[in-house]
Design a protein around this motif. Structure first.
Motif, PDB file in Angstrom:
ATOM      1  N   VAL A  21     -56.595  25.448 -38.170  1.00  0.00           N
ATOM      2  CA  VAL A  21     -55.558  24.423 -38.137  1.00  0.00           C
ATOM      3  C   VAL A  21     -54.412  24.756 -39.089  1.00  0.00           C
ATOM      4  O   VAL A  21     -53.277  24.318 -38.881  1.00  0.00           O
ATOM      5  CB  VAL A  21     -56.111  23.022 -38.464  1.00  0.00           C
ATOM      6  N   LEU A  22     -54.697  25.527 -40.147  1.00  0.00           N
ATOM      7  CA  LEU A  22     -53.669  25.843 -41.118  1.00  0.00           C
ATOM      8  C   LEU A  22     -53.767  27.306 -41.537  1.00  0.00           C
ATOM      9  O   LEU A  22     -54.867  27.843 -41.694  1.00  0.00           O
ATOM     10  CB  LEU A  22     -53.806  24.956 -42.370  1.00  0.00           C
ATOM     11  N   GLN A  23     -52.626  27.921 -41.706  1.00  0.00           N
ATOM     12  CA  GLN A  23     -52.541  29.260 -42.282  1.00  0.00           C
ATOM     13  C   GLN A  23     -51.858  29.129 -43.636  1.00  0.00           C
ATOM     14  O   GLN A  23     -50.794  28.515 -43.742  1.00  0.00           O
ATOM     15  CB  GLN A  23     -51.758  30.195 -41.363  1.00  0.00           C
ATOM     16  N   VAL A  24     -52.482  29.705 -44.683  1.00  0.00           N
ATOM     17  CA  VAL A  24     -51.992  29.487 -46.042  1.00  0.00           C
ATOM     18  C   VAL A  24     -51.787  30.806 -46.775  1.00  0.00           C
ATOM     19  O   VAL A  24     -52.398  31.826 -46.442  1.00  0.00           O
ATOM     20  CB  VAL A  24     -52.979  28.604 -46.845  1.00  0.00           C
ATOM     21  N   SER A  25     -50.924  30.754 -47.794  1.00  0.00           N
ATOM     22  CA  SER A  25     -50.720  31.892 -48.691  1.00  0.00           C
ATOM     23  C   SER A  25     -50.236  31.351 -50.026  1.00  0.00           C
ATOM     24  O   SER A  25     -49.667  30.256 -50.109  1.00  0.00           O
ATOM     25  CB  SER A  25     -49.714  32.885 -48.109  1.00  0.00           C
ATOM     26  N   ALA A  26     -50.456  32.151 -51.101  1.00  0.00           N
ATOM     27  CA  ALA A  26     -50.065  31.731 -52.441  1.00  0.00           C
ATOM     28  C   ALA A  26     -50.086  32.931 -53.372  1.00  0.00           C
ATOM     29  O   ALA A  26     -50.465  34.046 -52.989  1.00  0.00           O
ATOM     30  CB  ALA A  26     -51.001  30.634 -52.948  1.00  0.00           C
ATOM     31  N   LEU A  65     -55.040  26.640 -54.551  1.00  0.00           N
ATOM     32  CA  LEU A  65     -54.054  27.711 -54.566  1.00  0.00           C
ATOM     33  C   LEU A  65     -52.864  27.295 -55.426  1.00  0.00           C
ATOM     34  O   LEU A  65     -52.535  26.106 -55.504  1.00  0.00           O
ATOM     35  CB  LEU A  65     -53.584  28.039 -53.150  1.00  0.00           C
ATOM     36  N   LYS A  66     -52.208  28.269 -56.021  1.00  0.00           N
ATOM     37  CA  LYS A  66     -51.127  27.970 -56.949  1.00  0.00           C
ATOM     38  C   LYS A  66     -50.039  29.023 -56.865  1.00  0.00           C
ATOM     39  O   LYS A  66     -50.309  30.202 -56.720  1.00  0.00           O
ATOM     40  CB  LYS A  66     -51.680  27.896 -58.380  1.00  0.00           C
ATOM     41  N   GLY A  67     -48.773  28.564 -56.973  1.00  0.00           N
ATOM     42  CA  GLY A  67     -47.632  29.465 -57.012  1.00  0.00           C
ATOM     43  C   GLY A  67     -47.118  29.860 -55.646  1.00  0.00           C
ATOM     44  O   GLY A  67     -47.797  30.557 -54.907  1.00  0.00           O
ATOM     45  N   GLN A  68     -45.912  29.403 -55.287  1.00  0.00           N
ATOM     46  CA  GLN A  68     -45.274  29.737 -54.005  1.00  0.00           C
ATOM     47  C   GLN A  68     -46.219  29.497 -52.831  1.00  0.00           C
ATOM     48  O   GLN A  68     -46.489  30.388 -52.025  1.00  0.00           O
ATOM     49  CB  GLN A  68     -44.782  31.184 -54.020  1.00  0.00           C
ATOM     50  N   ILE A  69     -46.678  28.271 -52.748  1.00  0.00           N
ATOM     51  CA  ILE A  69     -47.607  27.865 -51.684  1.00  0.00           C
ATOM     52  C   ILE A  69     -46.872  27.758 -50.348  1.00  0.00           C
ATOM     53  O   ILE A  69     -45.775  27.209 -50.265  1.00  0.00           O
ATOM     54  CB  ILE A  69     -48.238  26.504 -52.013  1.00  0.00           C
ATOM     55  N   THR A  70     -47.500  28.246 -49.298  1.00  0.00           N
ATOM     56  CA  THR A  70     -47.035  28.020 -47.933  1.00  0.00           C
ATOM     57  C   THR A  70     -48.238  27.679 -47.064  1.00  0.00           C
ATOM     58  O   THR A  70     -49.234  28.405 -47.080  1.00  0.00           O
ATOM     59  CB  THR A  70     -46.324  29.248 -47.350  1.00  0.00           C
ATOM     60  N   ALA A  71     -48.156  26.573 -46.348  1.00  0.00           N
ATOM     61  CA  ALA A  71     -49.202  26.181 -45.407  1.00  0.00           C
ATOM     62  C   ALA A  71     -48.542  25.832 -44.080  1.00  0.00           C
ATOM     63  O   ALA A  71     -47.608  25.028 -44.034  1.00  0.00           O
ATOM     64  CB  ALA A  71     -49.996  24.988 -45.937  1.00  0.00           C
ATOM     65  N   ILE A  72     -49.012  26.430 -42.991  1.00  0.00           N
ATOM     66  CA  ILE A  72     -48.423  26.225 -41.664  1.00  0.00           C
ATOM     67  C   ILE A  72     -49.481  25.665 -40.724  1.00  0.00           C
ATOM     68  O   ILE A  72     -50.556  26.251 -40.561  1.00  0.00           O
ATOM     69  CB  ILE A  72     -47.881  27.544 -41.086  1.00  0.00           C
ATOM     70  N   ASP A  73     -49.182  24.515 -40.120  1.00  0.00           N
ATOM     71  CA  ASP A  73     -50.075  23.957 -39.116  1.00  0.00           C
ATOM     72  C   ASP A  73     -49.842  24.692 -37.803  1.00  0.00           C
ATOM     73  O   ASP A  73     -48.744  24.637 -37.240  1.00  0.00           O
ATOM     74  CB  ASP A  73     -49.831  22.455 -38.951  1.00  0.00           C
ATOM     75  N   THR A  74     -50.866  25.365 -37.309  1.00  0.00           N
ATOM     76  CA  THR A  74     -50.723  26.181 -36.106  1.00  0.00           C
ATOM     77  C   THR A  74     -50.578  25.340 -34.843  1.00  0.00           C
ATOM     78  O   THR A  74     -50.182  25.852 -33.800  1.00  0.00           O
ATOM     79  CB  THR A  74     -51.938  27.111 -35.953  1.00  0.00           C
ATOM     80  N   ARG A  75     -50.881  24.039 -34.922  1.00  0.00           N
ATOM     81  CA  ARG A  75     -50.819  23.180 -33.736  1.00  0.00           C
ATOM     82  C   ARG A  75     -49.432  22.604 -33.504  1.00  0.00           C
ATOM     83  O   ARG A  75     -48.982  22.468 -32.353  1.00  0.00           O
ATOM     84  CB  ARG A  75     -51.830  22.034 -33.873  1.00  0.00           C
ATOM     85  N   ASN A  76     -48.743  22.197 -34.563  1.00  0.00           N
ATOM     86  CA  ASN A  76     -47.463  21.521 -34.386  1.00  0.00           C
ATOM     87  C   ASN A  76     -46.295  22.214 -35.079  1.00  0.00           C
ATOM     88  O   ASN A  76     -45.158  21.756 -34.985  1.00  0.00           O
ATOM     89  CB  ASN A  76     -47.565  20.068 -34.882  1.00  0.00           C
ATOM     90  N   GLY A  77     -46.563  23.314 -35.795  1.00  0.00           N
ATOM     91  CA  GLY A  77     -45.496  24.070 -36.424  1.00  0.00           C
ATOM     92  C   GLY A  77     -44.994  23.513 -37.735  1.00  0.00           C
ATOM     93  O   GLY A  77     -44.012  24.036 -38.291  1.00  0.00           O
ATOM     94  N   ALA A  78     -45.631  22.467 -38.270  1.00  0.00           N
ATOM     95  CA  ALA A  78     -45.220  21.915 -39.560  1.00  0.00           C
ATOM     96  C   ALA A  78     -45.490  22.919 -40.673  1.00  0.00           C
ATOM     97  O   ALA A  78     -46.535  23.569 -40.700  1.00  0.00           O
ATOM     98  CB  ALA A  78     -45.958  20.609 -39.842  1.00  0.00           C
ATOM     99  N   VAL A  79     -44.538  23.049 -41.593  1.00  0.00           N
ATOM    100  CA  VAL A  79     -44.653  23.976 -42.716  1.00  0.00           C
ATOM    101  C   VAL A  79     -44.578  23.173 -44.014  1.00  0.00           C
ATOM    102  O   VAL A  79     -43.682  22.330 -44.181  1.00  0.00           O
ATOM    103  CB  VAL A  79     -43.529  25.036 -42.695  1.00  0.00           C
ATOM    104  N   PHE A  80     -45.518  23.443 -44.931  1.00  0.00           N
ATOM    105  CA  PHE A  80     -45.529  22.775 -46.216  1.00  0.00           C
ATOM    106  C   PHE A  80     -45.442  23.828 -47.319  1.00  0.00           C
ATOM    107  O   PHE A  80     -46.189  24.793 -47.324  1.00  0.00           O
ATOM    108  CB  PHE A  80     -46.796  21.941 -46.384  1.00  0.00           C
TER     109      PHE A  80
END
Length: 379
Positions: free
Chosen positions: A97-102, A116-131
Motif C-alpha cells: 500500500v505504501l512505498q517509503v524511503s528515508a 524512519l527519519k530524515g527526508q521521509i517520502t511515503a507514496i500510496d500506490t493505490r491513489n498516488g498520494a505522497v507524504f
C-alpha cells in the motif's frame, strides 16, 4: 539469511558476499553462518550487515513490511535494529500500500513498529498520494502511518502542510494536525485551520475546528469564509458550513453571517436555512431574515421570513415577508405585510408591496387590487 521469532518476526539479510539461508535453519546453524560470513561484523554486542533486506510477517505469514538498507545494525536480543538509507514497501492484507524511503531508521517493538527519519517520502500506490516529512512511524497492526515535522501531502486533488499527519491506510484518510494549510486546485480554494480530515477516496475535507477559507479566480481572492465547522466536497464543489459563519465577498462587497450555510463554489451561491445577516460594506445597508440566499455571480439576494432592511445612513427601515435585493443597483422588491419607516421626514407606511432604495429613502409602498396602503405621518 533469516531470523524468525515466536511472533513470526523475520529479518532477511541479503549480504553482498553470500546467498540467503532458508527460514527453517536453526538458531545454532544461523549463528555459525554469521561467524563465517565476513559481511557481518560484531561491534559492541551488535551485528552489522551491509546491503540488507529486512522483512516482517504477521501470524498468517503475510508480509507487513519489507525494507532494504545500505547498512543494518541489529542487537543480539533482537529488540532494536538501526538501518541506513532505508527504502521499501509497507503492506496491508499482504498487499503493498505504501512505498517509503528515508535517511535512517529503526525497527522497534520486535518488528511491530518501523521508525524512519530524515527526508521521509511515503507514496500510496493505490491513489498516488505522497507524504513527505522529517519522521515517519508505521504501525502495521493499526493500519496507521504517522508523519511528523514539516509534513507535506501531495495529491492531484489537494496539497497540504501541517505539523503532523496520521494516515489511516485502510480508510485512505489523513488527519492533519497543527498549523494546517491546504490548497485545492479545483475549486481554487485555500484553507487554514488546526485540524483537518482529508478523505482521499471520498474527495472530502472537513474540520471541527474554526477554519479560514479563501476562494480564488485567476490568483485573485474573490471570497473569504470562516466557520467553526466545515466540510468541502471537492468533487461537487460544495461546502457545508456550521456555527459562527462569516462570509466576505469582494465583489459584490458583502459580509454575510449565519450559523448554517451551503456554499456552492461552482454556481457561486450561498444558501442559509437559519437566521442570516447581510451587510453591504459600501452602502451601509443591513438586511436580516430567517432564511436567505445570495447569488454572488448574478449579485442578487433573496430573503424570506421576518425580513428587515435598514439603511444606516438615514435609519430608514423596511419590514416584509420576502425581499429581493439587486445588489449593484441597490433596488429592493418587498412583498407580504410590508412596513416602511423613515426618520426624516418621519412617517410610516404599510401595504402588500414595496420597491425602491433604502439608502436614499426612495421606497414606494403600493397596494394590490383590493388592498389598501396605509400611511401615518408622524408630527
Amino acid at each position: 539469511m533469516f531470523f524468525r521469532s515466536k511472533r513470526f518476526l523475520a529479518f532477511t539479510f541479503c549480504l553482498v558476499t553470500c546467498a540467503s539461508l532458508s527460514a527453517c535453519e536453526g538458531k545454532s546453524r544461523t549463528e555459525q553462518k554469521i561467524k563465517q560470513d565476513t559481511a557481518a561484523t560484531e561491534i559492541e554486542g551488535s551485528l552489522v550487515f551491509k546491503n540488507v533486506t529486512l522483512d516482517q510477517a504477521d501470524e498468517k505469514g503475510r508480509p507487513l513490511w519489507k525494507v532494504k538498507a545500505k547498512q543494518a545494525t541489529y542487537t543480539k536480543d533482537k529488540k532494536l535494529g538501526r538501518i541506513d538509507n532505508p527504502s521499501g514497501d509497507l503492506y496491508q492484507d499482504g498487499k503493498v500500500v505504501l512505498q517509503v524511503s528515508a535517511d535512517t531508521g529503526e525497527i522497534r517493538e520486535d518488528g511491530q513498529l518501523v521508525f524512519l527519519k530524515g527526508q521521509i517520502t511515503a507514496i500510496d500506490t493505490r491513489n498516488g498520494a505522497v507524504f513527505k516529512g522529517d519522521e515517519l512511524e508505521w504501525r502495521p497492526k493499526e493500519d496507521l502511518l504517522v508523519v511528523r515535522n514539516n509534513l507535506k501531502g501531495i495529491h492531484p486533488q489537494l496539497q497540504a502542510t501541517a505539523k503532523e499527519g496520521r494516515y489511516f491506510t485502510r480508510k485512505q484518510q489523513v488527519e492533519l494536525l497543527g498549523q494546517v494549510a491546504a490548497i485545492a486546485k479545483d475549486p481554487d480554494l485555500q484553507m487554514k485551520t488546526e485540524q483537518l480530515l482529508w478523505q482521499i477516496q471520498a474527495q472530502k475535507v472537513s474540520s471541527d475546528k474554526r477554519t479560514q477559507m479563501e476562494r480564488y479566480k485567476a490568483k485573485i481572492v474573490t471570497d473569504r469564509v470562516e466557520a467553526d465547522k466545515s466540510e468541502v466536497n471537492l468533487k461537487t464543489k460544495v461546502a457545508i458550513l456550521k456555527q459562527n459563519i462569516q462570509l466576505t465577498s469582494i465583489d459584490p462587497p458583502l459580509l454575510m453571517s449565519s450559523n448554517s450555510a451551503i456554499w456552492n463554489l461552482k454556481t457561486e451561491t450561498v444558501l442559509s436555512d437559519q437566521p442570516v445577516r447581510i451587510v453591504h460594506q459600501k452602502e451601509n445597508v443591513i438586511l436580516t431574515a430567517n432564511q436567505g440566499q445570495i447569488d454572488l455571480a448574478r449579485k442578487v439576494a433573496n430573503l424570506t421570513g421576518g425580513v428587515q432592511g435598514v439603511g444606516s445612513r438615514n435609519q430608514a427601515k423596511l419590514y416584509a415577508n420576502q425581499l429581493r435585493w439587486d445588489i449593484p443597483t441597490q433596488n429592493v422588491q418587498a412583498t407580504g405585510n410590508v412596513i416602511y419607516e423613515q426618520v426624516n421626514p418621519p412617517f410610516n407606511t404599510s401595504g402588500p408591496v414595496a420597491v425602491g432604495k433604502l439608502q436614499d429613502q426612495s421606497v414606494v409602498v403600493t397596494g394590490a387590487t383590493g388592498n389598501r396602503v396605509v400611511t401615518e405621518i408622524i408630527p
